[in-house]
Design an enzyme around this catalytic site. Structure first.
Site, mmCIF file in Angstrom:
data_model
loop_
_atom_site.group_PDB
_atom_site.id
_atom_site.type_symbol
_atom_site.label_atom_id
_atom_site.label_comp_id
_atom_site.label_asym_id
_atom_site.label_seq_id
_atom_site.Cartn_x
_atom_site.Cartn_y
_atom_site.Cartn_z
ATOM 1 N N ASP A 100 -14.464 -1.804 0.713
ATOM 2 C CA ASP A 100 -13.080 -1.481 1.553
ATOM 3 C C ASP A 100 -13.209 -0.162 2.060
ATOM 4 O OD1 ASP A 100 -10.356 -1.138 2.098
ATOM 5 O OD2 ASP A 100 -9.858 -2.204 0.092
ATOM 6 N N ASP A 207 -9.435 -0.622 6.082
ATOM 7 C CA ASP A 207 -8.072 -0.165 5.521
ATOM 8 C C ASP A 207 -7.356 0.311 7.081
ATOM 9 O OD1 ASP A 207 -6.186 0.196 3.249
ATOM 10 O OD2 ASP A 207 -6.376 2.034 4.063
ATOM 11 N N GLU A 259 -7.259 -4.517 8.197
ATOM 12 C CA GLU A 259 -6.060 -4.562 7.889
ATOM 13 C C GLU A 259 -5.271 -3.788 9.025
ATOM 14 O OE1 GLU A 259 -3.099 -2.790 4.349
ATOM 15 O OE2 GLU A 259 -4.490 -1.539 5.546
ATOM 16 N N HIS A 333 -3.208 -6.464 -3.380
ATOM 17 C CA HIS A 333 -2.887 -5.488 -4.006
ATOM 18 C C HIS A 333 -1.603 -4.693 -3.467
ATOM 19 C CE1 HIS A 333 -5.133 -3.633 -1.177
ATOM 20 N NE2 HIS A 333 -4.549 -2.643 -1.163
ATOM 21 N N ASP A 334 -1.081 -4.992 -2.455
ATOM 22 C CA ASP A 334 0.262 -4.060 -1.962
ATOM 23 C C ASP A 334 1.499 -5.286 -1.768
ATOM 24 O OD1 ASP A 334 -1.125 -1.923 -1.221
ATOM 25 O OD2 ASP A 334 -1.743 -2.786 0.796
HETATM 26 C C1 NOJ Z 1 -3.449 -0.292 2.877
HETATM 27 C C2 NOJ Z 1 -3.820 -0.389 1.385
HETATM 28 O O1 NOJ Z 1 -3.891 -1.632 1.041
HETATM 29 C C3 NOJ Z 1 -2.641 0.287 0.517
HETATM 30 O O2 NOJ Z 1 -2.913 0.070 -0.960
HETATM 31 C C4 NOJ Z 1 -2.878 1.882 0.810
HETATM 32 O O3 NOJ Z 1 -1.816 2.432 0.084
HETATM 33 C C5 NOJ Z 1 -2.675 2.160 2.298
HETATM 34 N N1 NOJ Z 1 -3.379 1.279 3.144
HETATM 35 C C6 NOJ Z 1 -3.011 3.646 2.516
HETATM 36 O O4 NOJ Z 1 -4.711 3.665 2.574
#
Ligand code: NOJ
Length: 564
Positions: A100, A207, A259, A333-334
């Site tokens: 990541d 990310d 992402e 994880h989000d």
């Molecule tokens: C996306 C990540 O998946 C998340 O967990 C993070 O808080 C934000 N980007 C900021 O890096």
């Protein structure tokens, strides 16, 4: 070492949230040796790549997405030696490691930011610094330069007295955004990626990479809200910066995924068309907002399945038409756990009941659409939302801010807790459920985040090798993805399931003479299906025991007709 340069269209990526996967030393945190100890499990499932969330040194304000050193291992997760061992041991099983890369922002503890604050102009130019609005001169902060709000609530600007400026942070105030217009920043980021590539990493997840190119002019978002994501997303130079990064880091042809926050189809086609040499595939999130009332994550609504169908159709057919490639997923994880979100609340951990049917139905859908499926740790077991009884059990900065915001808006503590329980990112961060023991076999110590009560029923020990289990169903889907050309490469087209099946999503995959028809019900009741043109076709896969009844889908049923 086994061959691991694989075609990403035939591959399955397994996401590991390092902090929560397996703790080898009893300190309550997952770690790299813990992952190595579970490689046989991952090989049994059939994972081709493991995407590891950040394990770099970090003050952990955002659980490691606030990186203090891009090219080191945080001692709480192990050593560089442990990392090398993991790469080698995974390679022996034909599994590649994907890392990541959090290159949109650093932590305030990163050397670059510290040197900027210490007065080094070179590093001040790494960040996005502005004078305050209405400031009377040096030393007077005035007001934040614009009305922008950060992702976790509150202004996107923080006054830093040592700089005598405000700095931009699209996420937590401890995550200052890097200024990608600075060529030195771009070169330094490419060096980071190259560093890991040279250590044997086989792929990368980037990310919020579509937020790296800010608008040419940084000014207020019209209106009062201050929501600036859409303004910043897919900015003016993002494609150029990505191409440059990929070329400089030497990763063209490796498996890569971006992402993409608040993105659109047109940009995602450009990010992922092979001829543009940017990325292999992209994550988009529109399909995971269909239960936000009025677009507000912290206002609950039932999932709108016709909106879900429209979004998936346009991304599936649109990416195909444009030559792009989707990453397919429900969880990460989000996100709260999709099995809970879409109705799998009954019979948890048992055969029968909505838990089993929703979990398998979602899995079938994501493995059979066009794109590369991602399994988030615990999906393959049917892990559920945490169901915490107190706000004190939560850890996530966004969830805690939201809880405060809900109370300020007038919610009772109980109501606010209910909302956070449904929506918190911590739902996807609870310890991996290996066994029914206290600590869920994740740790012998005190887990950093409480283990959900469901671990007593939903765990790897209860499922691996057990006929009909969620794990064995996932394993079958992985095998199908590996073996079947029509699944990996076939065209996709959405079908109309008919007026009596408004909560059914149906599509077909075709390649030459081969045709698969997939129907997935998000309905808690049975419904009648229109003619999908699959009379006489064999049933390849279902999520109920026995054959489906003709023309009817049972609650949360998924049926696949055809031959793979
Ligand atoms: C996306 C990540 O998946 C998340 O967990 C993070 O808080 C934000 N980007 C900021 O890096």
């Amino acid at each position: 070492m086994a061959e691991i340069e694989k075609d990403f269209r035939r591959s399955v990526v397994y996401q590991i949230y390092v902090k929560s996967f397996c703790d080898s030393n009893g300190d309550g945190l997952g770690d790299l040796p813990g992952i190595t100890s579970k490689l046989d499990y991952l090989a049994t499932l059939g994972a081709d790549y493991l995407w590891l969330t950040p394990f770099y040194p970090s003050p952990q304000r955002d659980n490691g997405y606030d990186v203090a050193d891009y090219c080191a291992v945080d001692p709480r997760y192990g050593t560089m030696g442990d990392f090398d061992e993991l790469v080698a041991a995974a390679g022996e099983r034909g599994i590649g490691i994907m890392l990541d890369m959090v290159l949109c922002h650093t932590s305030v503890d990163h050397e670059w930011f510290r040197r900027a604050c210490a007065g080094e102009r070179r590093y001040q130019a790494y960040y996005i610094l502005r004078d305050g609005r209405g400031s009377s001169g040096p030393g007077d902060p005035g007001e934040p330069p614009t009305n922008w709000e950060c992702a976790f609530g509150g202004s996107a600007w923080r006054w830093e007295p040592r700089l005598g400026k405000w700095y931009l942070h699209m996420h937590d105030p401890s995550q200052p955004d890097l200024d990608w217009t600075n060529p030195e920043v771009r070169a330094a980021c490419a060096d980071v990626v190259r560093f890991w590539r040279e250590r044997g990493v086989r792929g990368f997840r980037f990310d919020v990479i579509n937020l790296i190119s800010k608008p040419e002019v940084i000014e207020d978002v019209p209106g009062s809200g201050g929501a600036c994501r859409a303004l910043v997303a897919d900015g003016p130079h993002v494609h150029e910066y990505l191409r440059e990064l990929v070329e400089r880091a030497g990763i063209d042809g490796m498996v890569t995924v971006g992402e993409m926050a608040s993105t659109d189809l047109e940009n995602c086609i450009r990010y992922t068309r092979p001829e543009d040499h940017e990325l292999s595939m992209s994550f988009s999130f529109h399909h995971l907002k269909v239960d936000y009332a009025g677009g507000d994550k912290w206002a609950l609504a039932d999932p709108d399945i016709s909106a879900l169908r429209d979004i998936l159709r346009s991304w599936q057919e649109g990416m195909q038409a444009g030559g792009g490639w989707n990453a397919l997923f429900w969880d990460n994880h989000d996100q709260p756990r999709a099995v809970t979100r879409f109705g799998g609340r009954e019979g948890i951990g048992e055969r029968g009941g909505s838990w089993e049917h929703v979990g398998k139905m979602l899995a079938a859908m994501s493995f059979l659409m066009k794109g590369t499926p991602y399994v988030f740790e615990g999906d393959e077991l049917g892990m559920t939302n945490a169901g915490y009884d107190s706000i004190d059990k939560f850890d996530d900065v966004e969830s805690k801010n939201a809880y405060r915001m809900l109370l300020e808006r007038g919610a009772t503590r109980e109501e606010a807790l209910d909302v956070v329980n449904e929506r918190s990112r911590d739902n996807g961060r609870t310890p991996m459920q290996w066994t029914a023991e206290p600590g869920a076999g994740f740790t012998t110590g005190t887990p950093w985040l409480a283990v959900p009560a469901t671990h007593a029923l939903v765990n790897a020990e209860a499922e691996v090798g057990v006929e009909g289990s969620m794990f064995e169903y996932y394993r079958r889907l992985v095998a199908l993805r590996h073996a079947s050309d029509v699944v990996a490469l076939g065209d996709v087209r959405f079908l109309d399931a008919g007026p009596a099946a408004p909560r059914v999503i149906a599509f077909e995959r075709t390649l030459g003479e081969k045709r698969l028809v997939v129907a997935c019900s998000f309905d808690g009741a049975s419904c009648e299906l229109a003619d999908l043109g699959c009379d006489g076709m064999p049933v390849l896969l279902g999520n109920y025991d026995g054959v489906p009844a003709a023309g009817v889908l049972r609650p949360y049923e998924a049926v696949v007709w055809g031959e793979a």
